[in-house]
Design a protein around this motif. Structure first.
Motif, PDB file in Angstrom:
ATOM      1  N   GLY A 184       0.843  -1.205   0.000  1.00 52.79           N
ATOM      2  CA  GLY A 184       0.000   0.000   0.000  1.00 52.79           C
ATOM      3  C   GLY A 184       0.872   1.245   0.000  1.00 52.79           C
ATOM      4  O   GLY A 184       2.034   1.208   0.422  1.00 52.79           O
ATOM      5  N   MET A 185       0.310   2.346  -0.477  1.00 55.30           N
ATOM      6  CA  MET A 185       1.087   3.583  -0.611  1.00 55.30           C
ATOM      7  C   MET A 185       0.509   4.715   0.235  1.00 55.30           C
ATOM      8  O   MET A 185      -0.708   4.869   0.326  1.00 55.30           O
ATOM      9  CB  MET A 185       1.080   4.059  -2.079  1.00 55.30           C
ATOM     10  N   LEU A 201       4.669  -2.700   3.064  1.00 51.82           N
ATOM     11  CA  LEU A 201       4.568  -4.082   2.579  1.00 51.82           C
ATOM     12  C   LEU A 201       4.368  -5.050   3.729  1.00 51.82           C
ATOM     13  O   LEU A 201       4.930  -4.858   4.818  1.00 51.82           O
ATOM     14  CB  LEU A 201       5.858  -4.456   1.844  1.00 51.82           C
ATOM     15  N   LEU A 202       3.581  -6.085   3.485  1.00 53.92           N
ATOM     16  CA  LEU A 202       3.359  -7.125   4.493  1.00 53.92           C
ATOM     17  C   LEU A 202       3.914  -8.444   3.973  1.00 53.92           C
ATOM     18  O   LEU A 202       3.766  -8.771   2.795  1.00 53.92           O
ATOM     19  CB  LEU A 202       1.862  -7.317   4.764  1.00 53.92           C
ATOM     20  N   LEU A 203       4.564  -9.200   4.862  1.00 55.88           N
ATOM     21  CA  LEU A 203       5.065 -10.519   4.485  1.00 55.88           C
ATOM     22  C   LEU A 203       4.611 -11.542   5.529  1.00 55.88           C
ATOM     23  O   LEU A 203       4.910 -11.408   6.708  1.00 55.88           O
ATOM     24  CB  LEU A 203       6.599 -10.512   4.376  1.00 55.88           C
ATOM     25  N   ASN A 204       3.897 -12.540   5.056  1.00 62.78           N
ATOM     26  CA  ASN A 204       3.312 -13.561   5.925  1.00 62.78           C
ATOM     27  C   ASN A 204       4.387 -14.442   6.583  1.00 62.78           C
ATOM     28  O   ASN A 204       5.366 -14.812   5.953  1.00 62.78           O
ATOM     29  CB  ASN A 204       2.411 -14.435   5.038  1.00 62.78           C
ATOM     30  N   TYR A 205       4.189 -14.775   7.862  1.00 68.51           N
ATOM     31  CA  TYR A 205       5.106 -15.734   8.501  1.00 68.51           C
ATOM     32  C   TYR A 205       4.353 -16.836   9.246  1.00 68.51           C
ATOM     33  O   TYR A 205       4.939 -17.599   9.997  1.00 68.51           O
ATOM     34  CB  TYR A 205       6.082 -15.030   9.461  1.00 68.51           C
ATOM     35  N   PHE A 206       3.037 -16.960   9.018  1.00 64.97           N
ATOM     36  CA  PHE A 206       2.266 -17.964   9.747  1.00 64.97           C
ATOM     37  C   PHE A 206       2.753 -19.365   9.361  1.00 64.97           C
ATOM     38  O   PHE A 206       2.772 -19.729   8.195  1.00 64.97           O
ATOM     39  CB  PHE A 206       0.768 -17.810   9.436  1.00 64.97           C
ATOM     40  N   ALA A 226       1.727   2.287  11.884  1.00 60.96           N
ATOM     41  CA  ALA A 226       0.968   3.495  11.546  1.00 60.96           C
ATOM     42  C   ALA A 226       0.951   3.712  10.030  1.00 60.96           C
ATOM     43  O   ALA A 226      -0.084   4.032   9.444  1.00 60.96           O
ATOM     44  CB  ALA A 226       1.575   4.710  12.242  1.00 60.96           C
ATOM     45  N   TRP A 227       2.105   3.494   9.395  1.00 57.75           N
ATOM     46  CA  TRP A 227       2.172   3.679   7.941  1.00 57.75           C
ATOM     47  C   TRP A 227       1.374   2.603   7.200  1.00 57.75           C
ATOM     48  O   TRP A 227       0.685   2.901   6.219  1.00 57.75           O
ATOM     49  CB  TRP A 227       3.636   3.685   7.464  1.00 57.75           C
ATOM     50  N   ALA A 228       1.459   1.370   7.688  1.00 63.35           N
ATOM     51  CA  ALA A 228       0.703   0.289   7.037  1.00 63.35           C
ATOM     52  C   ALA A 228      -0.804   0.551   7.149  1.00 63.35           C
ATOM     53  O   ALA A 228      -1.560   0.314   6.206  1.00 63.35           O
ATOM     54  CB  ALA A 228       1.073  -1.049   7.663  1.00 63.35           C
ATOM     55  N   ALA A 229      -1.233   1.072   8.304  1.00 62.00           N
ATOM     56  CA  ALA A 229      -2.659   1.384   8.498  1.00 62.00           C
ATOM     57  C   ALA A 229      -3.077   2.539   7.591  1.00 62.00           C
ATOM     58  O   ALA A 229      -4.136   2.512   6.961  1.00 62.00           O
ATOM     59  CB  ALA A 229      -2.921   1.736   9.959  1.00 62.00           C
ATOM     60  N   LYS A 230      -2.226   3.537   7.507  1.00 67.05           N
ATOM     61  CA  LYS A 230      -2.485   4.705   6.648  1.00 67.05           C
ATOM     62  C   LYS A 230      -2.593   4.279   5.182  1.00 67.05           C
ATOM     63  O   LYS A 230      -3.327   4.861   4.393  1.00 67.05           O
ATOM     64  CB  LYS A 230      -1.329   5.694   6.812  1.00 67.05           C
ATOM     65  N   SER A 231      -1.831   3.230   4.827  1.00 66.82           N
ATOM     66  CA  SER A 231      -1.794   2.742   3.437  1.00 66.82           C
ATOM     67  C   SER A 231      -2.886   1.722   3.145  1.00 66.82           C
ATOM     68  O   SER A 231      -2.851   1.053   2.112  1.00 66.82           O
ATOM     69  CB  SER A 231      -0.433   2.098   3.147  1.00 66.82           C
ATOM     70  N   LEU A 261       3.345   8.742  -5.920  1.00 64.68           N
ATOM     71  CA  LEU A 261       2.535   7.587  -6.306  1.00 64.68           C
ATOM     72  C   LEU A 261       1.063   7.866  -6.049  1.00 64.68           C
ATOM     73  O   LEU A 261       0.713   8.916  -5.522  1.00 64.68           O
ATOM     74  CB  LEU A 261       2.990   6.355  -5.501  1.00 64.68           C
ATOM     75  N   GLU A 262       0.223   6.913  -6.402  1.00 63.80           N
ATOM     76  CA  GLU A 262      -1.213   7.017  -6.083  1.00 63.80           C
ATOM     77  C   GLU A 262      -1.407   6.470  -4.685  1.00 63.80           C
ATOM     78  O   GLU A 262      -0.980   5.339  -4.405  1.00 63.80           O
ATOM     79  CB  GLU A 262      -2.021   6.178  -7.075  1.00 63.80           C
ATOM     80  N   TYR A 263      -2.062   7.226  -3.825  1.00 58.43           N
ATOM     81  CA  TYR A 263      -2.116   6.821  -2.418  1.00 58.43           C
ATOM     82  C   TYR A 263      -3.401   6.101  -2.048  1.00 58.43           C
ATOM     83  O   TYR A 263      -4.473   6.404  -2.554  1.00 58.43           O
ATOM     84  CB  TYR A 263      -1.860   8.038  -1.527  1.00 58.43           C
ATOM     85  N   ASP A 264      -3.250   5.137  -1.149  1.00 57.64           N
ATOM     86  CA  ASP A 264      -4.386   4.337  -0.686  1.00 57.64           C
ATOM     87  C   ASP A 264      -5.040   5.001   0.519  1.00 57.64           C
ATOM     88  O   ASP A 264      -4.442   5.837   1.183  1.00 57.64           O
ATOM     89  CB  ASP A 264      -3.903   2.930  -0.318  1.00 57.64           C
ATOM     90  N   SER A 265      -6.264   4.577   0.812  1.00 61.60           N
ATOM     91  CA  SER A 265      -6.969   5.122   1.982  1.00 61.60           C
ATOM     92  C   SER A 265      -6.996   4.091   3.088  1.00 61.60           C
ATOM     93  O   SER A 265      -7.033   2.889   2.822  1.00 61.60           O
ATOM     94  CB  SER A 265      -8.423   5.444   1.610  1.00 61.60           C
ATOM     95  N   PRO A 266      -7.021   4.564   4.345  1.00 60.78           N
ATOM     96  CA  PRO A 266      -7.096   3.620   5.468  1.00 60.78           C
ATOM     97  C   PRO A 266      -8.389   2.808   5.433  1.00 60.78           C
ATOM     98  O   PRO A 266      -9.389   3.248   4.845  1.00 60.78           O
ATOM     99  CB  PRO A 266      -7.077   4.532   6.696  1.00 60.78           C
ATOM    100  N   VAL A 267      -8.381   1.628   6.048  1.00 61.59           N
ATOM    101  CA  VAL A 267      -9.602   0.826   6.155  1.00 61.59           C
ATOM    102  C   VAL A 267     -10.214   1.061   7.537  1.00 61.59           C
ATOM    103  O   VAL A 267      -9.559   1.603   8.428  1.00 61.59           O
ATOM    104  CB  VAL A 267      -9.329  -0.694   5.956  1.00 61.59           C
ATOM    105  N   THR A 268     -11.465   0.646   7.713  1.00 63.50           N
ATOM    106  CA  THR A 268     -12.122   0.867   9.008  1.00 63.50           C
ATOM    107  C   THR A 268     -11.706  -0.201  10.018  1.00 63.50           C
ATOM    108  O   THR A 268     -11.230  -1.273   9.654  1.00 63.50           O
ATOM    109  CB  THR A 268     -13.661   0.848   8.844  1.00 63.50           C
TER     110      THR A 268
END
Length: 308
Positions: free
Chosen positions: A25-26, A77-82, A140-145, A176-183
């Protein structure tokens, strides 16, 4: 806005996916207004304990343009480790994120590849890659993105995959084109607050870091305070309780990163095996693991504390 902005954004997201990231997300780089009072209050209440580094670089922590001059965007960026399998029942436990190769190495490598790709495909772009190694407020940045919302346990949660993932970012001088936070989708659930063995989640969305099992078993260099005896629920490195009980983690799927697979011995070891662990076995099982942060002596201290 440059007509290529949308094209560049899509290119980066596609490459991130190809490199194995869960999502990308951006956000526009700038001052994190909402986070500033929160961080200040948390530090004033000494919730960082002996993690003195949390109080350093306050301005840079809240504003990436001070950390990376000229930066325009934060690419989260998110990277899964489950993991596919977990440790045997009734053993001393380590946090799932530390099962395999230290994530810093794995993610840094992927971020370098992504930055290289951006320079090859888009042109000269300057920036830096971060994997919780500098004063960047990753969550905070991941949530913002728009990659998830901050749960009551203060970890990022995604509706699609839960919360067992690492967060990293590229801070670059490209618009870049920016994403919006989710609820927020925690609702009235208090599973994580109720389950925390040391009552470290002092109120929804606020974790007293100095009471957290991860803090005691990893960050704390001295002896663990005796009043914590019997409260660790057999965790010898880190703790996953607040994530394990979170209903959103029903959607966790096992990762596809071979480097995150544990040494098979790690999954098989019993309590008595851990109590008798030698330096040689420690080095074999945790060859490139994040468990090296606490070291052999630190792990032995934690095991002694659980055993006594």
């Amino acid at each position: 806005m440059n007509s290529n902005t949308s094209k560049y954004t899509q290119l980066i997201k596609q490459e991130a996916k190809r490199l194995g990231f869960l999502s990308c997300g951006m956000s526009k780089a700038g001052f994190l207004e909402e986070e500033a009072p929160r961080l200040e209050k948390w530090l004033k209440q000494n919730m960082h304990g002996e993690m003195g580094y949390m109080a350093n670089h306050f301005d840079k922590r809240l504003d990436p343009t001070k950390l990376v001059p000229g930066s325009k965007s934060v690419v989260s960026l998110l990277l899964n480790y489950f993991p596919k399998e977990t440790q045997r029942e009734g053993s001393y436990k380590i946090s799932k994120y530390a099962y395999g190769t230290d994530y810093h190495f794995v993610i840094k490598d992927k971020l370098k590849q992504l930055l290289h790709f951006i320079n090859e495909e888009i042109g000269e772009v300057h920036g830096r890659a971060f994997v919780d190694s500098a004063p960047v407020l990753d969550k905070a940045w991941a949530a913002k993105s728009g990659l998830g919302w901050m749960g009551k346990h203060s970890n990022l949660i995604s509706k699609q995959v839960g919360s067992f993932f690492f967060i990293a970012e590229l801070i670059i001088d490209l618009e870049l084109e920016y994403d919006s936070p989710v609820t927020d989708h925690c609702g009235s659930c208090t599973a994580c607050i109720d389950a925390c063995p040391t009552e470290a989640i002092v109120e929804p969305y606020v974790v007293d870091g100095s009471k957290c099992i991860s803090y005691f078993t990893i960050e704390l260099k001295n002896e663990i305070p005796s009043e914590m005896a019997g409260k660790f629920d057999d965790w010898m490195f880190g703790c996953d309780v607040c994530q394990d009980v979170c209903p959103w983690n029903r959607f966790s799927k096992s990762h596809r990163e071979p480097l995150f697979d544990p040494n098979p011995e790690l999954l098989e070891m019993s309590k008595s095996d851990w109590e008798e662990i030698t330096l040689e076995v420690f080095q074999k099982i945790f060859k490139k693991s994040a468990v090296k942060r606490t070291g052999f002596n630190g792990l032995q201290r934690n095991i002694r504390f659980l055993k006594d």
